[in-house]
Design a protein around this motif. Structure first.
Motif, PDB file in Angstrom:
ATOM      1  N   LEU A   1       0.829  -1.215   0.000  1.00  0.00           N
ATOM      2  CA  LEU A   1       0.000   0.000   0.000  1.00  0.00           C
ATOM      3  C   LEU A   1       0.860   1.261   0.000  1.00  0.00           C
ATOM      4  O   LEU A   1       0.512   2.258  -0.628  1.00  0.00           O
ATOM      5  N   LEU A   2       1.977   1.186   0.684  1.00  0.00           N
ATOM      6  CA  LEU A   2       2.914   2.316   0.685  1.00  0.00           C
ATOM      7  C   LEU A   2       3.358   2.603  -0.750  1.00  0.00           C
ATOM      8  O   LEU A   2       3.384   3.746  -1.204  1.00  0.00           O
ATOM      9  N   GLN A   3       3.656   1.526  -1.462  1.00  0.00           N
ATOM     10  CA  GLN A   3       4.066   1.648  -2.861  1.00  0.00           C
ATOM     11  C   GLN A   3       2.903   2.185  -3.706  1.00  0.00           C
ATOM     12  O   GLN A   3       3.063   3.129  -4.477  1.00  0.00           O
ATOM     13  N   ALA A   4       1.724   1.564  -3.521  1.00  0.00           N
ATOM     14  CA  ALA A   4       0.578   1.900  -4.373  1.00  0.00           C
ATOM     15  C   ALA A   4       0.070   3.321  -4.123  1.00  0.00           C
ATOM     16  O   ALA A   4      -0.318   4.017  -5.055  1.00  0.00           O
ATOM     17  N   LEU A   5       0.078   3.775  -2.855  1.00  0.00           N
ATOM     18  CA  LEU A   5      -0.504   5.088  -2.540  1.00  0.00           C
ATOM     19  C   LEU A   5       0.494   6.230  -2.660  1.00  0.00           C
ATOM     20  O   LEU A   5       0.124   7.350  -2.988  1.00  0.00           O
TER      21      LEU A   5
ATOM     22  N   SER B   1      -4.008   0.317   5.384  1.00  0.00           N
ATOM     23  CA  SER B   1      -3.942   1.597   4.662  1.00  0.00           C
ATOM     24  C   SER B   1      -3.924   2.761   5.659  1.00  0.00           C
ATOM     25  O   SER B   1      -3.216   3.750   5.449  1.00  0.00           O
ATOM     26  N   LEU B   2      -4.683   2.628   6.766  1.00  0.00           N
ATOM     27  CA  LEU B   2      -4.681   3.690   7.790  1.00  0.00           C
ATOM     28  C   LEU B   2      -3.321   3.765   8.470  1.00  0.00           C
ATOM     29  O   LEU B   2      -2.801   4.846   8.757  1.00  0.00           O
ATOM     30  N   LEU B   3      -2.759   2.593   8.693  1.00  0.00           N
ATOM     31  CA  LEU B   3      -1.438   2.517   9.325  1.00  0.00           C
ATOM     32  C   LEU B   3      -0.385   3.207   8.446  1.00  0.00           C
ATOM     33  O   LEU B   3       0.457   3.964   8.939  1.00  0.00           O
ATOM     34  N   VAL B   4      -0.458   2.944   7.139  1.00  0.00           N
ATOM     35  CA  VAL B   4       0.483   3.550   6.186  1.00  0.00           C
ATOM     36  C   VAL B   4       0.383   5.074   6.265  1.00  0.00           C
ATOM     37  O   VAL B   4       1.391   5.777   6.358  1.00  0.00           O
ATOM     38  N   MET B   5      -0.857   5.569   6.277  1.00  0.00           N
ATOM     39  CA  MET B   5      -1.043   7.028   6.278  1.00  0.00           C
ATOM     40  C   MET B   5      -0.527   7.650   7.575  1.00  0.00           C
ATOM     41  O   MET B   5       0.068   8.736   7.553  1.00  0.00           O
ATOM     42  N   ALA B   6      -0.754   6.959   8.677  1.00  0.00           N
ATOM     43  CA  ALA B   6      -0.272   7.485   9.960  1.00  0.00           C
ATOM     44  C   ALA B   6       1.258   7.545   9.974  1.00  0.00           C
ATOM     45  O   ALA B   6       1.845   8.522  10.445  1.00  0.00           O
ATOM     46  N   VAL B   7       1.882   6.501   9.430  1.00  0.00           N
ATOM     47  CA  VAL B   7       3.356   6.462   9.428  1.00  0.00           C
ATOM     48  C   VAL B   7       3.922   7.521   8.482  1.00  0.00           C
ATOM     49  O   VAL B   7       4.879   8.236   8.819  1.00  0.00           O
TER      50      VAL B   7
ATOM     51  N   LEU C   1     -15.265  -2.869   9.565  1.00  0.00           N
ATOM     52  CA  LEU C   1     -13.883  -2.367   9.628  1.00  0.00           C
ATOM     53  C   LEU C   1     -13.400  -1.942   8.245  1.00  0.00           C
ATOM     54  O   LEU C   1     -12.751  -0.900   8.081  1.00  0.00           O
ATOM     55  N   PHE C   2     -13.772  -2.733   7.251  1.00  0.00           N
ATOM     56  CA  PHE C   2     -13.351  -2.419   5.874  1.00  0.00           C
ATOM     57  C   PHE C   2     -13.961  -1.091   5.416  1.00  0.00           C
ATOM     58  O   PHE C   2     -13.253  -0.216   4.898  1.00  0.00           O
ATOM     59  N   ILE C   3     -15.267  -0.930   5.648  1.00  0.00           N
ATOM     60  CA  ILE C   3     -15.942   0.299   5.202  1.00  0.00           C
ATOM     61  C   ILE C   3     -15.389   1.517   5.955  1.00  0.00           C
ATOM     62  O   ILE C   3     -15.101   2.557   5.362  1.00  0.00           O
ATOM     63  N   PHE C   4     -15.215   1.349   7.260  1.00  0.00           N
ATOM     64  CA  PHE C   4     -14.678   2.463   8.064  1.00  0.00           C
ATOM     65  C   PHE C   4     -13.277   2.857   7.576  1.00  0.00           C
ATOM     66  O   PHE C   4     -12.981   4.035   7.371  1.00  0.00           O
TER      67      PHE C   4
ATOM     68  N   THR D   1     -12.311   6.403   5.865  1.00  0.00           N
ATOM     69  CA  THR D   1     -11.340   7.244   6.581  1.00  0.00           C
ATOM     70  C   THR D   1     -10.092   7.470   5.728  1.00  0.00           C
ATOM     71  O   THR D   1      -9.594   8.600   5.627  1.00  0.00           O
ATOM     72  N   ALA D   2      -9.602   6.407   5.107  1.00  0.00           N
ATOM     73  CA  ALA D   2      -8.378   6.529   4.297  1.00  0.00           C
ATOM     74  C   ALA D   2      -8.586   7.509   3.156  1.00  0.00           C
ATOM     75  O   ALA D   2      -7.744   8.382   2.911  1.00  0.00           O
TER      76      ALA D   2
END
Lengths: 588, 258
Positions: free
Chosen positions: A109-113, A189-195, A285-288, A292-293
């Protein structure tokens, strides 16, 4: 401009139509690459597909047999009742799948986003932002999900077959695994954004690559320490008893696993209830995560970095380090300023780019493992069945005296495979700076030689000293070993550097993917052959003299003369042969 | 301005470069004098970058010679390179070095005195407004900052000859103006500045002489007045350029977009 002819979004266009369009693009790229690929590649891909299918079948049969075996009365007598272990298999597999997808999809996801560079293009096109995010999440989980299915499906289906679970169990396994994968990717994906909010994406990718490379290497190598032949009944029981520990009453992953077991065994009420909770939690969890992402990305929260880095003191403001004038003059006379400049630059680049570090740390780990094995063996050759001739065993015993030097040189050889063989290639697209500078071939080669040779030599010496101290080697033998290392590494560095010049490739983006082509393979082979021959020249005379009862020191001196001459000649002539090629590097 | 009395600092003589069967540069000869800003223009793929790379010593000519500051780039490469400063079209710089470390490295390559390097680094970082970012790694720089860092590298040894491939691409108007002024000053101090650009306004206002290359061949060289006399009464460089390099296709594009 006439816009009537241009395509645009139809009101009420389906989200999934765009997800399909975007996902299809990946397939189109793969199919196009496959179509245009060489016949060899096509056959390879088809064979790989067949191999995967065969592996799947094999794993299913193996799992089924193993799980049946766990219920056999003889094993129950040996290990005790395994039913609690068997019922916790789905929980364990779902937990492993969750952790696996969370970790692997983070990198993807880091790569993709952030690193793929297509997000701006996609977001500026008339495609719903949600479709883009769903496609990105699918892209991130599909390869890993495929891998996880490859390993988990045979085990879970094998469990179903061996336990006689009812038919509903089988499709539910697939549904639950898919839902967990989607929810995990959303979380990731949320974790990636936070980092990425805290650290630059490229730096995170480097650290991740380093950690993954080192961890997987350590895991693959530590298997050599295991002594599977001496596993006791208690150890086996203890290992099996670890599994039910995943089956925690409060863990949603345990609920998901238990729902499968309950439904499989026909406990519809508890199984159905747990299954509904699982579906609700994962879909929620997926929808949230998705909502959010996409919100965090679109508002710019996930792109604006909060700097936590301490500002470095400007170099000019730092006090100059005192250096004795005579030492500075001597260093400047021996190593001219362009050579010094290249050495300092290369050391800084190697140290700061973690993608290089993972390649450099690998040989060290390998060396530490082999040194541990050498020390554990007590420095004695393996006895085997005791049928080997006495002379052979005597030679082996004498050779083992130098095993520490051998292992140290192996570490050095692996390091030089990166530092010397890729010494020029590692310049990449920045090579124009060296090429337009007034630096002659001899200085360039000298700088690259020293960049590879000096750190390898000091590291290998340190390594040799530590092993020798642990083994209680005499100072004389240690000094001999250090001289051997000094000379052999010079030859190996020269040889590798020469092959590096021949196969120099400046066209790469990631230093882990520098391709040296056939020159690289030949370089590795040639330096390995050189290593063997030079070891023979250095140690042969010493071993022979000792076998005939003469003083070892004489043999060692002869060895130093022969091996030293061969090593220095190899270092010099290898570089001399490629000197004409250096000025033309980077012109292809 | 008549500079032909000045010494020749860049001289190409029947320069040819072939890539397989493709002729990238075809028999080019020209001189650039001390104190002159020479603009090198041409359509995409005309051979500008190939010519520049041969002048900078990055590419071996198939035939012909290049001299920089009187030194043959092929036979006396070190002397020629020592007199030259080069800025490529894409500033590929070591991403993990800081701007200050990069400049120090380049100073070492040119065998400059340590004190002189430190002084020049401070001057150049201040000039290009990179003081604050001087100790940050280059991979954190924007494109414009990297372009300025590449320029600083080319200037650190105060070269007699400066060769620049599209130096103003990606720069904000303030930085672009700074570079234009700086190049002019260098020429006034006696250096030869050779630059390629697609921005005809820059070439028209800055350059003492202009060379136009098309399909590998140098089709016109001279001052603005001399180029005007070659054309059919055009007054702007844009018209002269389009007339010499074939502007018909541009008219077609405009028609399609209308």
């Amino acid at each position: 401009m006439n816009t009537a002819s241009l395509g645009h979004v139809q009101p009420g266009s389906s989200l999934w139509r765009y997800v399909w369009k975007l996902s299809r693009l990946r397939w189109v790229i793969f199919a196009s690459e496959f179509r245009r690929g060489r016949l060899r590649r096509k056959i390879g891909i088809l064979l790989l597909g067949l191999l995967v299918l065969a592996g799947l079948g094999f794993a299913f049969v193996l799992s089924w047999l193993l799980l049946r075996f766990l219920r056999s009365p003889q094993l129950v007598l040996y290990l005790g009742d395994a039913s609690s272990f068997l019922s916790s298999v789905p929980v364990v597999i779902l937990s492993v799948a969750f952790i696996g997808i969370l970790l692997t999809s983070f990198g993807l996801l880091l790569q993709a986003l952030y690193l793929a560079g297509d997000m701006d293009f996609l977001l500026s096109s008339p495609v719903p932002i949600r479709a883009i995010f769903i496609t990105k999440l699918l892209q991130a989980i599909l390869p890993n999900f495929g891998l996880i299915l490859l390993f988990s499906l045979p085990v879970l289906y094998g469990l179903g077959a061996s336990q006689g679970y009812n038919a509903l169990y089988y499709p539910l396994v697939l549904i639950v695994l898919s839902l967990i994968a989607l929810a995990t990717a959303g979380l990731s994906s949320l974790l990636v954004m936070a980092v990425v909010r805290i650290f630059p994406a490229r730096r995170v990718a480097e650290v991740l690559g380093f950690v993954v490379a080192i961890t997987s290497f350590i895991c693959s190598q530590t298997g050599q320490f295991a002594r599977y032949a001496s596993v006791s009944s208690e150890q086996a029981t203890q290992a099996l008893s670890m599994m039910p520990r995943f089956n925690l009453p409060w863990s949603p992953l345990a609920w998901a696993g238990r729902s499968l077991v309950d439904i499989g065994e026909g406990r519809w009420l508890s199984g159905g209830g747990l299954l509904l909770i699982t579906i609700g939690l994962t879909v929620g969890l997926f929808i949230f995560s998705l909502a959010t992402a996409e919100r965090l990305y679109y508002t710019g929260w996930a792109s604006v970095q909060v700097s936590t880095r301490k500002k470095a003191t400007p170099r000019s403001a730092r006090p100059a380090r005192p250096r004795s004038a005579s030492l500075a003059t001597l260093v400047n006379r021996v190593v001219t300023s362009p050579v010094q400049g290249i050495i300092i630059k290369d050391f800084l680049m190697l140290r700061r780019d973690l993608r290089n570090m993972s390649q450099l740390v690998t040989p060290l780990i390998l060396g530490i493992l082999y040194a541990f094995m050498l020390i554990r063996s007590g420095g004695e050759p393996p006895a085997g069945r005791g049928e080997a001739p006495a002379v052979f065993m005597e030679i082996m015993k004498n050779l083992m005296v130098y095993a520490n030097v051998g292992i140290s040189l192996f570490v050095g050889w692996t390091l030089l495979g990166r530092l010397a063989l890729m010494g020029f290639s590692q310049e990449g697209k920045n090579y124009w700076l060296l090429k337009t500078a007034p630096v002659n071939t001899a200085r360039l080669l000298a700088a690259k030689f020293l960049v590879a040779y000096l750190p390898t030599l000091f590291l290998v010496w340190a390594f040799l000293i530590v092993i020798s101290l642990v083994q209680g080697v005499t100072p004389g033998a240690l000094a001999f070993g250090m001289l051997v290392v000094l000379l052999i590494l010079a030859g190996t560095a020269g040889l590798n550097l020469a092959f590096g010049v021949t196969g120099a490739n400046f066209n790469w983006e990631d230093p882990r993917r520098i391709s040296q082509g056939s020159a690289g393979c030949l370089g590795a082979l040639a330096s390995m052959v050189f290593l063997g021959v030079s070891l023979l020249l250095f140690f042969g005379p010493a071993i022979l003299v000792k076998l005939f009862g003469g003083p070892t020191a004489i043999g060692q001196l002869v060895g130093l003369g022969l091996g030293g001459a061969a090593s220095l000649a190899c270092a010099y002539f290898s570089l001399w042969l490629v000197r004409g090629r250096v000025p033309r590097l980077g012109e292809e | 301005m008549n500079l032909s009395g000045n010494s020749v600092l860049i001289e190409t003589n029947h320069l040819v470069k072939l890539f397989g069967d493709k002729v990238a540069v075809n028999d080019i000869s020209f001189e650039v004098y001390a104190g002159e800003v020479f603009g090198f223009l041409g359509p995409n793929g005309a051979g500008k970058t190939t010519t520049i790379k041969m002048i900078a010593g990055l590419l071996l000519p198939t035939s012909g010679t290049v001299k920089v500051s009187g030194y043959d780039v092929q036979t006396q490469p070190l002397q020629a390179k020592a007199a030259n400063g080069y800025v490529p079209d894409t500033p590929n710089l070591y991403p993990k070095l800081s701007g200050r470390e990069l400049l120090r490295f380049v100073g070492d390559l040119y065998e400059m005195e340590r004190k002189q390097v430190d002084r020049r680094i401070d001057e150049l970082l201040r000039l290009f407004e990179l003081e604050q970012a001087g100790d940050d790694p280059i991979d954190s720089y924007s494109h414009g900052m990297q372009q300025k860092a590449a320029l600083a590298c080319a200037l650190i040894h105060d070269p007699k000859v400066l060769v620049l491939d599209e130096p103003t691409v990606g720069l904000d108007p303030r930085s672009a103006r700074l570079i234009k002024d700086m190049l002019r000053q260098m020429a006034e101090r006696g250096a030869a500045v050779f630059l390629s650009t697609h921005i005809l306004e820059i070439a028209e206002r800055m350059c003492d002489r202009i060379g136009i290359i098309d399909k590998g061949a140098l089709i016109a060289v001279g001052s603005m007045e001399e180029l005007r006399s070659l054309g059919k009464g055009e007054t702007s460089l844009e018209d002269i350029f389009l007339n010499l390099t074939g502007g018909a296709e541009y008219a077609e594009i405009t028609e399609v977009l209308r």
